[in-house]
Scaffold this motif. Structure first.
Motif, PDB file in Angstrom:
ATOM      1  N   THR A   1     -45.372  37.761 -80.514  1.00 55.52           N
ATOM      2  CA  THR A   1     -43.959  38.121 -80.373  1.00 55.52           C
ATOM      3  C   THR A   1     -43.069  37.278 -81.289  1.00 55.52           C
ATOM      4  N   LEU A   2     -43.667  36.619 -82.217  1.00 54.82           N
ATOM      5  CA  LEU A   2     -42.883  35.749 -83.085  1.00 54.82           C
ATOM      6  C   LEU A   2     -42.066  36.561 -84.080  1.00 54.82           C
ATOM      7  N   LEU A   3     -40.990  35.926 -84.530  1.00 54.31           N
ATOM      8  CA  LEU A   3     -40.216  36.475 -85.638  1.00 54.31           C
ATOM      9  C   LEU A   3     -40.967  36.199 -86.929  1.00 54.31           C
ATOM     10  N   ASP A   4     -40.982  37.182 -87.821  1.00 52.64           N
ATOM     11  CA  ASP A   4     -41.672  36.943 -89.081  1.00 52.64           C
ATOM     12  C   ASP A   4     -40.717  36.317 -90.091  1.00 52.64           C
ATOM     13  N   GLY A   5     -41.255  35.995 -91.264  1.00 52.34           N
ATOM     14  CA  GLY A   5     -40.477  35.299 -92.263  1.00 52.34           C
ATOM     15  C   GLY A   5     -39.235  36.035 -92.709  1.00 52.34           C
ATOM     16  N   ALA A   6     -39.274  37.360 -92.710  1.00 46.50           N
ATOM     17  CA  ALA A   6     -38.120  38.138 -93.145  1.00 46.50           C
ATOM     18  C   ALA A   6     -37.032  38.171 -92.075  1.00 46.50           C
ATOM     19  N   GLU A   7     -37.380  37.852 -90.842  1.00 47.74           N
ATOM     20  CA  GLU A   7     -36.425  37.966 -89.737  1.00 47.74           C
ATOM     21  C   GLU A   7     -35.814  36.641 -89.326  1.00 47.74           C
ATOM     22  N   ILE A   8     -36.541  35.545 -89.537  1.00 47.52           N
ATOM     23  CA  ILE A   8     -36.114  34.275 -88.951  1.00 47.52           C
ATOM     24  C   ILE A   8     -34.772  33.807 -89.497  1.00 47.52           C
ATOM     25  N   GLU A   9     -34.539  33.977 -90.803  1.00 49.03           N
ATOM     26  CA  GLU A   9     -33.274  33.519 -91.383  1.00 49.03           C
ATOM     27  C   GLU A   9     -32.100  34.284 -90.779  1.00 49.03           C
ATOM     28  N   SER A  10     -32.252  35.609 -90.658  1.00 46.95           N
ATOM     29  CA  SER A  10     -31.182  36.416 -90.069  1.00 46.95           C
ATOM     30  C   SER A  10     -30.962  36.044 -88.609  1.00 46.95           C
ATOM     31  N   PHE A  11     -32.039  35.772 -87.904  1.00 51.08           N
ATOM     32  CA  PHE A  11     -31.946  35.397 -86.496  1.00 51.08           C
ATOM     33  C   PHE A  11     -31.180  34.080 -86.343  1.00 51.08           C
ATOM     34  N   LEU A  12     -31.507  33.101 -87.198  1.00 52.24           N
ATOM     35  CA  LEU A  12     -30.817  31.822 -87.130  1.00 52.24           C
ATOM     36  C   LEU A  12     -29.342  31.971 -87.488  1.00 52.24           C
ATOM     37  N   GLN A  13     -29.057  32.823 -88.468  1.00 52.74           N
ATOM     38  CA  GLN A  13     -27.662  33.040 -88.846  1.00 52.74           C
ATOM     39  C   GLN A  13     -26.875  33.653 -87.686  1.00 52.74           C
ATOM     40  N   ASP A  14     -27.507  34.552 -86.964  1.00 53.15           N
ATOM     41  CA  ASP A  14     -26.831  35.149 -85.802  1.00 53.15           C
ATOM     42  C   ASP A  14     -26.528  34.096 -84.739  1.00 53.15           C
TER      43      ASP A  14
ATOM     44  N   PRO B   1     -24.438  24.745 -90.904  1.00 50.51           N
ATOM     45  CA  PRO B   1     -24.097  24.253 -89.559  1.00 50.51           C
ATOM     46  C   PRO B   1     -25.291  23.669 -88.820  1.00 50.51           C
ATOM     47  N   ILE B   2     -26.470  24.272 -89.007  1.00 51.65           N
ATOM     48  CA  ILE B   2     -27.661  23.722 -88.349  1.00 51.65           C
ATOM     49  C   ILE B   2     -28.018  22.385 -88.977  1.00 51.65           C
ATOM     50  N   ALA B   3     -27.937  22.305 -90.316  1.00 49.55           N
ATOM     51  CA  ALA B   3     -28.232  21.039 -90.995  1.00 49.55           C
ATOM     52  C   ALA B   3     -27.316  19.938 -90.486  1.00 49.55           C
ATOM     53  N   ALA B   4     -26.032  20.240 -90.370  1.00 52.11           N
ATOM     54  CA  ALA B   4     -25.088  19.240 -89.866  1.00 52.11           C
ATOM     55  C   ALA B   4     -25.388  18.894 -88.414  1.00 52.11           C
ATOM     56  N   MET B   5     -25.782  19.896 -87.633  1.00 52.40           N
ATOM     57  CA  MET B   5     -26.089  19.666 -86.230  1.00 52.40           C
ATOM     58  C   MET B   5     -27.276  18.710 -86.070  1.00 52.40           C
ATOM     59  N   ILE B   6     -28.267  18.823 -86.933  1.00 46.35           N
ATOM     60  CA  ILE B   6     -29.460  17.973 -86.828  1.00 46.35           C
ATOM     61  C   ILE B   6     -29.077  16.503 -86.874  1.00 46.35           C
ATOM     62  N   THR B   7     -28.133  16.168 -87.766  1.00 46.31           N
ATOM     63  CA  THR B   7     -27.754  14.759 -87.904  1.00 46.31           C
ATOM     64  C   THR B   7     -26.903  14.264 -86.747  1.00 46.31           C
TER      65      THR B   7
ATOM     66  N   ILE C   1     -35.136  19.044 -97.788  1.00 46.62           N
ATOM     67  CA  ILE C   1     -34.545  19.031 -96.453  1.00 46.62           C
ATOM     68  C   ILE C   1     -33.446  17.976 -96.377  1.00 46.62           C
ATOM     69  N   PHE C   2     -33.747  16.741 -96.829  1.00 43.65           N
ATOM     70  CA  PHE C   2     -32.732  15.686 -96.827  1.00 43.65           C
ATOM     71  C   PHE C   2     -31.535  16.083 -97.690  1.00 43.65           C
ATOM     72  N   ASN C   3     -31.802  16.704 -98.810  1.00 42.92           N
ATOM     73  CA  ASN C   3     -30.718  17.118 -99.710  1.00 42.92           C
ATOM     74  C   ASN C   3     -29.824  18.165 -99.042  1.00 42.92           C
ATOM     75  N   SER C   4     -30.442  19.064 -98.294  1.00 40.67           N
ATOM     76  CA  SER C   4     -29.651  20.063 -97.563  1.00 40.67           C
ATOM     77  C   SER C   4     -28.779  19.393 -96.511  1.00 40.67           C
ATOM     78  N   LEU C   5     -29.309  18.373 -95.854  1.00 39.99           N
ATOM     79  CA  LEU C   5     -28.516  17.650 -94.860  1.00 39.99           C
ATOM     80  C   LEU C   5     -27.319  16.966 -95.524  1.00 39.99           C
ATOM     81  N   VAL C   6     -27.576  16.337 -96.661  1.00 36.13           N
ATOM     82  CA  VAL C   6     -26.505  15.620 -97.358  1.00 36.13           C
ATOM     83  C   VAL C   6     -25.394  16.570 -97.774  1.00 36.13           C
ATOM     84  N   ARG C   7     -25.765  17.769 -98.158  1.00 39.39           N
ATOM     85  CA  ARG C   7     -24.785  18.737 -98.649  1.00 39.39           C
ATOM     86  C   ARG C   7     -24.146  19.553 -97.530  1.00 39.39           C
ATOM     87  N   ALA C   8     -24.585  19.348 -96.297  1.00 39.74           N
ATOM     88  CA  ALA C   8     -24.074  20.168 -95.194  1.00 39.74           C
ATOM     89  C   ALA C   8     -22.621  19.839 -94.872  1.00 39.74           C
TER      90      ALA C   8
END
Length: 1096
Positions: free
Chosen positions: A268-281, A333-339, A413-420
């Motif tokens: 029942t997992l989301l596949d690679g094409a769906e996960i980004e859209s799911f996270l954006q929602d 927003p998720i990157a910023a949330m992680i920190t 990943i770290f670079n994405s956090l820095v730019r968030a």
């Protein structure tokens, strides 16, 4: 109050409904608010929940309808267009009923459920409620929330007395979680939208239909987020992971190599094409209300601490964690949330637990070092003696490829956090700083690994910082001036408490810090990263290299143990044979493990991209340091002018000493292990760095570091195996080297005499051995020889002191080495008579064997240092003679040469015959040849002949005759050279006869005698503080090695002494009256010297 079961059910349902609607209200439009219609009659009327106080930006809260793709242009066609399908009419209520049913997989009609075999769920209770409210049994977005709650409240594990409803409960997926169901709804909604957009529907109707779908999307995403936060809100199947663990497999499945590490929920997992859209929602729904931390925070924690991330690089589970994080941080927003999560940078956690407790710690802790991941070394590098080299090479390449993948992904990943966001960037900097500060103990000499973070963690942390440095390390150093030189005064991010400074005390550093103007703005990112990388390098790679060198030392020690035991076969055939063989096997196993551990370290430390990045960074730092002290602040364009000013800037003096230390240590490491990597970049920077601080040694306080700079130049001129020297050509061509190398080395040869360190005795000989090698390497370059002559001519006092120290060294080193060789000869002779030696008591034999081992350990060092210094004297006396003829030098030089010539060619030479002389680096023929060459170089100097003749301790003409015979037989010198030596000895004999006549002075008054040398003073002077009277040559010779008055230890220079004119006049009168004018020049030349001496 009496209640019935139905009332209890309704009350619970309403409580859930109110909570869910309160969360969902921010995502529904006013039109959608009618979904909170009055409840059925058995319950009180339902009121609209109070909205949350958080503002609700409509642009983010409500997903806008996508543009209609098939909308025709309203412009009329001028000519008949090709046949175009007429837009179809969409019966919106019917479509809405059908699409809600399909997306939620529910129905309000029993017959539809029966027809599907109850795969479509019949919501009987909701249907009855709607009937009671007088509403039609038609699904719509208006009652979507009630519909969804009714479906989610169904529990396949529950029992019912309603026989009509039992098939519904029996047909529910018994193991389906709420999250799985909602993800299925989300997928079906996306399919419905795609189908709608493919249809040629009237644009206005299509837009209305899309609005319906977006309402459903917001509703489904709202319940999905709430389920991730509170998975027990609705009935769930027992024994299954619920909430955040359900989304983790979807994220990990993005890596095609992580399949075996996923759980059974993968269907029942989301596949690679769906996960980004799911996270954006999820972001669109929950980020405006600051609820993202609660929804996805636990997911991130579960993902980062997934067990597969702690299984090492041998398994591929970590790849799924990395890919999941990449997907998450792609949304800012998720990157910023992680920190913002507590686990991002946990406080009050000791260093060993930090990499386990912090979010990214497990990933940064991955690596190949043997201490943390022994399975790597064991799997890939053991049995090295039998394993094919190609297999080892392939394993190394494979591991390096894996490390590169890990580290590149982590950096992204770290670079994405820095730019968030600015806040996220600050959080990343705080994380780096805390990891560094709590691991300061790693910089110590002896560190317990259990008290600090692992090598892998710190290595990966340093690599992240090096990657952040790359954008500002351009070839032209165009961004170097953006680095704030006063950072340590304006920021306390890096802990420098009790840190040794380059040339200042901590009190001076504190005072300097207080004097700096307060910062008007926080330091820029380049400055922060630069100084953090400096600190990380100090506790990271440089200390890891020390660990590798310790493994190499242990390996050599075990190898010597095996060699010593196997060479001594006396244990064979004895009761100790079995135990000895077991010990040898154990040592071999230990040796194999140490070899494998070294290769595992090399897999990371020798990774080409890491080597290139580190060389680039060290080049950048060394250039930055030189620009720091350059008065023009422009180095390298144009290059700094040497030597530097005598005034050392306080801003430089208070810098941490480790900046200088780490530059030097990496220069040494890169020359030893990766010299080829310096061919493209780094050689010029190394040379300029070394010359800058060798010509201006007062800038650095630590004498050990200054000696290390000389060691860098020494290694740079050294060739071994397949490695060509790195710096030799540059030393012979670079303008800065041609001008400054010789005086810099000569100055440091003098300076290292007294360092103040407890180990200065050994340090000075090591440095001088290195200097001697560099001198000999560049000696064939006439420009360097001219530079030496220039020093002798223009700085004669300094050059004389330099020569004096060389003579001191040769005197000591040759005396020690020849004495030790004689002792070794004695011990070897004694042990060669095996029967007699074995008859001695065991204690006596052990003591003599221990004495021999100790002598062997140190003699080779003395012999090597002594021989190299004699060689240096040889080449210097061949180039310039006058500095060696000054009174304070020439007598000591002659005495030293005569004494050692007597040891090598006199009666004592037989005591120097030892077994395996090459073991001690002893080459008596070469040493004798070098000594004779010094005599030949100075044979035309009358003062030298006088000094040799005056040496009553060691000089004998027979000694030279014997040495000439050896040189002729061993072909150490040509016939012309031997003839020249004979003429020199003749001159010495004649001079000696004259001296004997001149010095026959009878009783000399005590006041005419030098109080230190007890010789007749020729130029008496008075010392200003002690008022002692000595000969000028005596005090001058003393001041070459010691700048204090020998009588009271007060500071003294030669310029301070006072000529004693009256005493000199009396001495001159005494000599004129008592001198014997007769000479002994009445012997034939052949009777004076016979250079045809042939005895051994």
């Amino acid at each position: 109050m009496n209640t019935n079961p139905q009332d209890d059910v309704d009350r619970i349902r309403l409580k859930r409904l109110a909570k869910l609607q309160g969360a969902a209200s921010s995502s529904t439009t006013p039109a959608a608010s009618t979904s909170t219609s009055p409840a059925p009659s058995p319950t009180p009327p339902q009121t609209k929940p109070t909205p949350k106080p958080t503002p609700q930006p409509p642009a983010v809260q409500k997903r806008p309808a996508e543009p209609v793709l098939a909308a025709p242009s309203p412009v009329p066609l001028k000519k008949k267009a090709p046949a175009v399908a007429t837009p179809i009419h969409l019966d919106l209520p019917a479509w809405e009923d059908e699409v809600v049913s399909r997306i939620l997989n529910v129905t309000l009609r029993k017959e539809i459920a029966e027809k599907s075999g109850y795969e479509v769920v019949w919501l009987k209770q909701l249907a009855e409620e709607l009937k009671g409210e007088g509403l039609s049994l038609q699904l719509s977005s208006e009652i979507a929330d009630r519909t969804l709650i009714a479906r989610l409240e169904l529990d396949p594990q529950s029992m019912s007395d309603d026989l009509e409803f039992l098939p519904v409960l029996a047909s529910l997926p018994s193991q389906q979680t709420v999250f799985e169901y909602l993800v299925g709804c989300w997928k079906r909604l996306n399919a419905a939208k795609s189908a709608l957009l493919r249809k040629n529907v009237i644009p206005l109707e299509q837009q209305q239909a899309i609005g319906v779908l977006e309402k459903l999307r917001d509703l489904i995403i709202s319940y999905t987020g709430l389920t991730l936060q509170e998975p027990e809100m609705f009935p769930q199947p027992p024994g299954k992971p619920l909430g955040p663990p359900e989304l983790v497999p979807s994220l990990m499945s993005l890596s095609e190599l992580s399949g075996p590490y996923l759980s059974s929920t993968s269907r029942t997992l989301l596949d690679g094409a769906e996960i980004e859209s799911f996270l954006q929602d999820l972001v669109r729904r929950f980020e405006p209300d600051n609820e993202l931390d609660g929804v996805l925070g636990p997911v991130v924690v579960q993902l980062c601490f997934h067990p597969t991330a702690q299984e090492g690089l041998v398994n591929d589970g970590w790849r799924g964690v990395i890919r999941g994080l990449e997907a998450l941080v792609s949304a800012k927003p998720i990157a910023a949330m992680i920190t913002r999560l507590p686990q991002w940078n946990p406080e009050n956690v000791p260093a060993p637990q930090f990499e386990k407790a912090s979010l990214f710690g497990p990933l940064l802790g991955l690596g190949v070092f043997e201490r943390e991941w022994p399975s790597i070394a064991k799997t890939y590098f053991t049995n090295h003696e039998t394993r094919p080299q190609g297999e080892i090479t392939s394993a190394t390449a494979s591991l390096r490829g894996t490390l590169k993948t890990l580290q590149s992904s982590l950096f992204q990943i770290f670079n994405s956090l820095v730019r968030a966001s600015p806040e996220a960037r600050e959080a990343v900097l705080q994380y780096f700083a805390r990891a560094i500060n709590i691991n300061r103990k790693r910089a110590g000499m002896q560190v317990d690994p259990a008290t600090v973070s692992s090598d892998c963690f710190i290595m990966n942390l340093q690599i992240m910082l090096l990657m952040f440095c790359e954008p500002f390390m351009d070839a032209n150093y165009s961004k170097m001036d953006r680095i704030d030189p006063a950072y340590y005064a304006r920021s306390s991010r890096i802990d420098l408490d009790d840190e040794t400074r380059i040339n200042a005390t901590n009190d001076e550093a504190d005072q300097w810090r207080k004097q700096q103007e307060p910062a008007t703005a926080p330091p820029n990112f380049i400055t922060e990263i630069f100084y953090l990388t400096l600190a990380a390098s100090h506790i990271g790679q440089h200390k890891i290299v020390n660990n590798l060198e310790e493994l190499a030392r242990q390996y050599d020690e075990v190898r010597r143990q095996i060699e010593n035991v196997t060479a001594d076969q006396t244990w064979r055939g004895t009761p100790f044979q079995a135990r000895t063989e077991a010990a040898i096997n154990a040592w071999k196993l230990q040796q194999d493990g140490l070899w494998a551990a070294q290769y595992a370290y090399e897999a990371q430390l020798g990774e080409p991209e890491l080597v290139f990045r580190t060389i680039s960074f060290v080049n950048f730092v060394s250039t930055w340091v030189i620009r720091f002290v350059d008065p023009q602040k422009q180095h390298p364009n144009p290059p700094v002018e040497l030597p530097l000013p005598k005034e050392v800037p306080i801003s430089f003096r208070v810098l941490p000493e480790y900046i200088i230390e780490d530059i030097i240590e990496y220069h040494l490491y890169s020359i030893r292990t990766h010299p080829n990597s310096l061919e493209l970049s780094g050689k010029n920077e190394i040379l300029i760095w070394c010359l800058t601080f060798l010509t201006s040694t007062w800038y650095i306080k630590n004498p050990f570091l200054k000696s290390k700079i000389v060691e860098v130049l020494f290694l740079g001129t050294y060739s071994w195996g397949e490695h060509r020297s790195v710096l030799t050509m540059l030393l012979n061509t670079h303008p800065m080297a041609m001008k400054h190398l010789m005086p810099a080395l000569m100055n440091f040869y003098i300076e290292v005499e007294q360092t103040g360190a407890s180990s200065q005795f050994y340090d000075k000989f090591n440095s001088r051995r290195n200097i001697a090698h560099i001198f000999k390497t560049v000696w064939n370059n006439q420009a360097h020889r001219d530079a030496l002559k220039n020093e002798a001519a223009n700085h004669s006092e300094r050059f004389v002191r330099f020569v004096n120290l060389m003579i001191n060294d040769v005197t000591y080193l040759l005396d020690e080495s020849l004495t030790d060789l004689a002792k070794i000869h004695e011990l070897q002779t004694e042990m060669r008579d095996k029967a007699t030696f074995d008859a001695q008591p065991a204690q006596y034999r052990r003591e003599r064997e221990s004495q021999l081992r100790q002598l062997e350990r140190y003699t080779s060092i003395y012999v090597s240092l002594g021989s190299s210094t004699v060689d240096l004297l040889k080449i210097f006396t061949g180039e310039t003679k006058s500095p060696f003829m000054v009174p304070e030098i020439v007598d000591r030089l002659a005495a030293m040469l005569d004494y050692n010539l007597d040891a090598l060619a006199g009666p004592r030479c037989q005591a120097l015959v030892v077994a395996n002389p090459e073991k001690y680096k002893f080459n008596p023929k070469q040493l004798l040849s070098d000594l004779l060459q010094i005599y030949l170089n100075l044979s035309d100097q009358g003062e030298f002949a006088r000094a040799v003749a005056a040496d009553e301790r060691s000089y004998r003409k027979e000694l030279f005759e014997h040495a000439a015979g050896i040189a002729r037989r061993k072909m150490l010198k040509s016939e012309d050279e031997i003839e020249k030596l004979g003429l020199f000895v003749l001159k010495v004999e004649e001079t000696k006869a004259t001296l004997q006549a001149e010095e026959d002075l009878g009783d000399i008054p005590d006041e005419f005698l030098d109080p230190l040398m007890y010789t007749l003073m020729r130029d008496p002077v008075t010392l200003p503080s002690s008022r002692a009277v000595v000969d000028r040559s005596t005090i001058k010779s003393h001041l070459l090695s010691d700048s204090k008055d020998p009588f009271n230890r007060m500071p003294l220079s030669l310029e301070d002494v006072i000529p004693n004119v009256e005493l000199k006049q009396r001495i001159d009168a005494f000599l004129a009256e008592r001198r014997n004018k007769n000479t002994a020049y009445d012997k034939p030349v052949d009777d004076v010297v016979n250079m045809d001496e042939s005895q051994e």
